[in-house]
Design a protein around this motif. Sequence first.
Motif, PDB file in Angstrom:
ATOM      1  N   ASN A 119      -9.580   3.734  20.183  1.00 14.17           N
ATOM      2  CA  ASN A 119      -8.676   2.747  20.773  1.00 14.17           C
ATOM      3  C   ASN A 119      -9.344   1.843  21.795  1.00 14.17           C
ATOM      4  O   ASN A 119      -8.664   1.099  22.505  1.00 14.17           O
ATOM      5  CB  ASN A 119      -7.493   3.469  21.427  1.00 14.17           C
ATOM      6  N   GLY A 120     -10.660   1.907  21.878  1.00 10.54           N
ATOM      7  CA  GLY A 120     -11.374   1.060  22.828  1.00 10.54           C
ATOM      8  C   GLY A 120     -11.518  -0.366  22.322  1.00 10.54           C
ATOM      9  O   GLY A 120     -10.876  -0.774  21.348  1.00 10.54           O
ATOM     10  N   SER A 121     -12.377  -1.120  22.992  1.00  7.33           N
ATOM     11  CA  SER A 121     -12.562  -2.523  22.610  1.00  7.33           C
ATOM     12  C   SER A 121     -14.030  -2.924  22.531  1.00  7.33           C
ATOM     13  O   SER A 121     -14.348  -4.001  22.038  1.00  7.33           O
ATOM     14  CB  SER A 121     -11.851  -3.440  23.609  1.00  7.33           C
ATOM     15  N   GLU A 122     -14.922  -2.055  22.998  1.00  5.48           N
ATOM     16  CA  GLU A 122     -16.335  -2.396  23.010  1.00  5.48           C
ATOM     17  C   GLU A 122     -17.000  -1.981  21.701  1.00  5.48           C
ATOM     18  O   GLU A 122     -16.395  -1.319  20.848  1.00  5.48           O
ATOM     19  CB  GLU A 122     -17.027  -1.732  24.202  1.00  5.48           C
ATOM     20  N   SER A 123     -18.268  -2.362  21.576  1.00  5.49           N
ATOM     21  CA  SER A 123     -19.030  -1.989  20.398  1.00  5.49           C
ATOM     22  C   SER A 123     -20.512  -2.025  20.732  1.00  5.49           C
ATOM     23  O   SER A 123     -20.970  -2.931  21.426  1.00  5.49           O
ATOM     24  CB  SER A 123     -18.751  -2.960  19.243  1.00  5.49           C
ATOM     25  N   PRO A 124     -21.275  -1.026  20.252  1.00  5.25           N
ATOM     26  CA  PRO A 124     -22.717  -1.033  20.487  1.00  5.25           C
ATOM     27  C   PRO A 124     -23.485  -1.958  19.549  1.00  5.25           C
ATOM     28  O   PRO A 124     -24.707  -2.077  19.661  1.00  5.25           O
ATOM     29  CB  PRO A 124     -23.110   0.426  20.252  1.00  5.25           C
ATOM     30  N   VAL A 125     -22.793  -2.613  18.634  1.00  2.21           N
ATOM     31  CA  VAL A 125     -23.460  -3.551  17.728  1.00  2.21           C
ATOM     32  C   VAL A 125     -24.016  -4.718  18.539  1.00  2.21           C
ATOM     33  O   VAL A 125     -23.340  -5.235  19.435  1.00  2.21           O
ATOM     34  CB  VAL A 125     -22.469  -4.071  16.660  1.00  2.21           C
ATOM     35  N   PRO A 126     -25.255  -5.157  18.252  1.00  3.38           N
ATOM     36  CA  PRO A 126     -25.837  -6.280  18.994  1.00  3.38           C
ATOM     37  C   PRO A 126     -24.923  -7.508  18.969  1.00  3.38           C
ATOM     38  O   PRO A 126     -24.305  -7.816  17.938  1.00  3.38           O
ATOM     39  CB  PRO A 126     -27.147  -6.547  18.251  1.00  3.38           C
TER      40      PRO A 126
END
Length: 231
Positions: A119-126
């Motif tokens: 349910n977050g909003s961040e992403s480790p994708v560049p």
Amino acid sequence: MPLPFDTHAKALDPVFAEMSAATDHVLWEETPELSTREKILLSLVADVSQQTLGLPYEAHVVTAREHGLSADELRELLRFISYDSGYPAALAALARLTEIEQEKGLPGPTGLGHQVDANGSESPVPAPTRKAVRNLDAPFADFMDLQSRMRAGMNLLSVRERAFATMTVDVLYQTLDESFRVHVTRALRAGATPGEARAVVRFSARFGMTKAWRALRVLEALFTETGTVFA
């Protein structure tokens, strides 16, 4: 390295068994760039990707356990590659893994896992990759962010091992454009050398020589484009 299915292969066809053993010798014994653990993990990734969940998968699972990989680590591998291999393929492998453990009397998982930040909003994708994907299709970009975010907390497998796993999926699925570039870059940033990245692709020849051949050409072009010094 002899694998548990060698005896079965000899019973089915001695000539095939001889060819298989010679192939395994070259890729298992003469690929020092990769650890035995890494080769086992990549073999399991190949089984999931190609759905070879019978004798080969059983042999690789047994070999994994004999070399110290836990039931929890094997499940993290399946969770991790599910977004690249496809959830149905990973689920089939998970079900078969459980059957093999029960048939062989192997200890099952302890429940060790990670927090799923669905349910977050961040992403480790560049960021450049996220932007490019969002320009293609915003809902798909949200899906990609979700998949990456849900895996961010995994820690039973190293970043290097995870990068090598996704590179292998790319080779076997022949997704050798954007995703392959991202995964190779991730491996290098995790400390892998260009020679080790090449060894990952070479090892995948065990599961399809022509696919590995094409991937090696793409990898070489990528190194040339980025000015990477091959060692």
